[in-house]
Write an enzyme that holds these catalytic residues in place. Structure first.
Site, PDB file in Angstrom:
ATOM      1  N   ASP A 155       3.526  44.797 -26.406  1.00  0.00           N
ATOM      2  CA  ASP A 155       2.869  45.157 -25.309  1.00  0.00           C
ATOM      3  C   ASP A 155       1.397  45.218 -25.837  1.00  0.00           C
ATOM      4  O   ASP A 155       1.154  44.826 -26.876  1.00  0.00           O
ATOM      5  CB  ASP A 155       3.146  46.545 -24.723  1.00  0.00           C
ATOM      6  CG  ASP A 155       3.259  46.566 -23.103  1.00  0.00           C
ATOM      7  OD1 ASP A 155       2.491  45.979 -22.625  1.00  0.00           O
ATOM      8  OD2 ASP A 155       4.062  47.476 -22.750  1.00  0.00           O
ATOM      9  N   ASP A 184       2.596  44.089 -14.313  1.00  0.00           N
ATOM     10  CA  ASP A 184       4.088  44.326 -14.012  1.00  0.00           C
ATOM     11  C   ASP A 184       4.772  44.140 -12.784  1.00  0.00           C
ATOM     12  O   ASP A 184       3.916  44.440 -11.836  1.00  0.00           O
ATOM     13  CB  ASP A 184       4.487  45.863 -14.321  1.00  0.00           C
ATOM     14  CG  ASP A 184       4.064  46.187 -15.849  1.00  0.00           C
ATOM     15  OD1 ASP A 184       3.846  45.380 -16.772  1.00  0.00           O
ATOM     16  OD2 ASP A 184       4.485  47.546 -16.178  1.00  0.00           O
TER      17      ASP A 184
END
Ligand SMILES: *[C@@H]1O[C@H](CO)[C@@H](O)[C@H](O)[C@H]1NC(C)=O
Ligand SMILES: *[C@@H]1O[C@H](CO)[C@@H](O)[C@H](O)[C@H]1NC(C)=O
Ligand SMILES: *[C@@H]1O[C@H](CO)[C@@H](O)[C@H](O)[C@H]1NC(C)=O
Length: 484
Positions: free
Chosen positions: A144, A204
């Site tokens: 991430d 996202d």
């Protein structure tokens, strides 16, 4: 022998990252979309059992990926530990269990001082973290982008930060699939393939088909200077973001449109079918995001369609591309509405066609040979427009929900009729042999004499077709000729 010879003919140029993994888009499950930080050993083992018993492992879902919130403290020696409450037997134990069941084990970290949920990140501890993942027999790392200490803003800064982990993983000697999650920042579609097996292209995803949300920034997909792409990005938002550079994916490295929302409950059946179809056609990484312990028959019949998965796992690894986008249609209450046509080559010499109806009503959509092959030559100049094709509907043989229900009740053996087992017969072999379960259902032909392909497409839905070239020699024969 046949397969081996043919694979060498088709072999793509060496991928930039040469760990040999993700020759087709990775498939699996990740807990984040449905469970967030609610992770444990039991969750991983119970989920794996569902994947196995429902047959999903044997249509290709092989990676079980644990997302954030597994970490303990980082020790004085620099090595990270795991949360012993959540994972009483440790990570190596889980990896062993998963491997015994025929799965691969994925884990998560961030190229920052902390992960997104504020656990220990890997920035400047890449070597130690890669070593410990390898020592736990980990097969996959989702990496991430949170808390990166300002080391972003140019392609080079982000490249260097993510490359540190790529190098560290390589140095362990263990092949570990490397999945970047930097949300499409810093032009990752121009360098992701140099160091990773997949790279996220947007903020996202969330469980909605087209509703614009203020949390999903960078809504102009053509803005290359997007900073902080955010979250709550709809299915249509992500499709439109990746459309201009779908071709950057290929064997060894793929655009990642984020984990699937199929089964989460926020979309209609048509919307989930469209979402799943586009993720397959655009060769996104394909990770189930729903809580499989609550898997419904309806969801299973979307996730397990082998004719659609065969498009994702196509041996050529070429994404479909958009050949039409038209906004002149009925808009929904969010002001959204458009239709799109997508087309692209499939193994061995087939063509994929998708009619995507994102208008606010059912529509009859029509395309033709000139449009389908426009990227081979505009205005009908492509030789491909001169042939005849059989048209196969890839959703026509979707599993009956009652059969899915029986399977989920634990009666797999009795109800697996028609099941395609990709563990036994890899997609390439099935496609080479024209296995009918990978073909869907023949619904017609198109040819220069009647070049139109027309279908009623439900609101927020797709029609997805495989065109098989009927002109000249049979495909099978063509393959043998190439072999000689
Ligand atoms: C590490 O990189 C080298 C050179 O690119 C490659 O040949 C090798 O297979 C890689 N090893 C692993 C474990 O990824
Ligand atoms: C698929 O084939 C493998 C290998 O033969 C076998 O172990 C597995 O049980 C099969 N799965 C299903 C769902 O039939
Ligand atoms: C269809 O088949 C003909 C005859 O074999 C061939 O020339 C042509 O290239 C094929 N088209 C496609 C799209 O594969």
């Amino acid at each position: 022998m046949f397969t081996i010879l043919f694979s060498s003919l088709l072999a793509a140029p060496a991928a930039a990252i040469s760990n040999g993994l993700a020759r087709t888009p990775q498939m699996g499950w990740n807990n984040w979309n449905s469970l967030g930080c609610d992770v444990s050993q039991d969750l991983l083992l119970d989920t794996s059992k569902v994947l196995l018993d429902s047959g999903l492992r044997d249509v290709g879902y092989e990676y079980v990926v644990l997302d954030d919130c597994w970490q303990g403290e980082r020790g004085q020696n620099g090595y990270i530990t795991y949360d012993e409450q959540k994972f009483p037997n440790g990570m190596k134990y889980i990896a062993g269990k998963l491997h015994d069941m025929g799965f691969k084990y994925g884990m998560y970290s961030s190229a920052g001082e902390m992960t997104c949920a504020r656990f220990e990140g890997s920035l400047d501890y890449e070597k130690e973290d890669a070593e410990i993942y390898a020592s736990w027999d980990v097969d996959y790392l989702k990496y991430d982008n949170c808390f990166h200490m300002g080391r972003f803003g140019t392609a080079k800064l982000s490249f260097d930060r993510f490359n540190a982990m790529s190098q560290a993983l390589n140095a362990t000697g263990r092949p570990i699939l490397y999945s970047l999650c930097n949300w499409g920042e810093d032009y990752v579609h121009t360098w992701g393939m140099s160091l990773a097996n997949s790279w996220r292209v947007s903020g996202d995803i969330y469980d909605h088909f087209d509703r614009p949300d203020a949390l999903c920034s960078c809504n102009d997909p053509r803005d290359p200077h997007c900073v902080a792409p955010g979250s709550h990005c709809s299915v249509m938002n992500i499709i439109n973001k990746v459309a201009p550079y779908v071709d950057r994916g290929g064997p060894g490295g793929w655009n990642d449109m984020d984990m699937l929302e199929v089964g989460q409950g926020g979309m209609t059946d048509s919307e989930y079918v469209a979402h799943f179809s586009m993720w397959c056609a655009l060769k996104s990484a394909l990770l189930i995001g729903t809580d499989l312990r609550k898997l419904t028959p309806n969801t299973l019949t979307i996730l397990n369609n082998p004719a659609v998965i065969a498009v994702s796992q196509d041996p050529m690894g070429r994404s479909a591309t958009r050949v039409r986008q038209d906004f002149n249609v009925k808009k929904d209450k969010y002001g959204q509405g458009e239709i799109q046509v997508w087309s692209g080559p499939l193994y061995p010499s087939d063509q994929l066609v998708i009619l995507l109806n994102a208008a606010d009503e059912d529509l009859t959509m029509t395309t033709d040979l000139n449009e389908i092959f426009v990227h081979e030559g505009p205005e009908g100049s492509a030789p491909h427009t001169k042939h005849e094709y059989a048209v196969y509907d890839l959703w026509a043989d979707r599993m009956d929900e009652r059969q899915a229900e029986k399977i989920l009740q634990g009666d797999f053996k009795k109800y697996q009729k028609g099941w395609y087992n990709s563990t036994e017969t890899p997609y390439k072999e099935g496609l080479t042999n024209r296995d009918e379960r990978l073909m869907g259902k023949k619904v017609g032909t198109i040819s220069p004499k009647s070049p139109e392909l027309s279908a009623k497409v439900p609101r927020h839905g797709v029609k997805m077709y495989r065109l098989v070239n009927l002109s000249g020699s049979s495909t099978r024969y063509m393959l043998h000729k190439q072999e000689l």
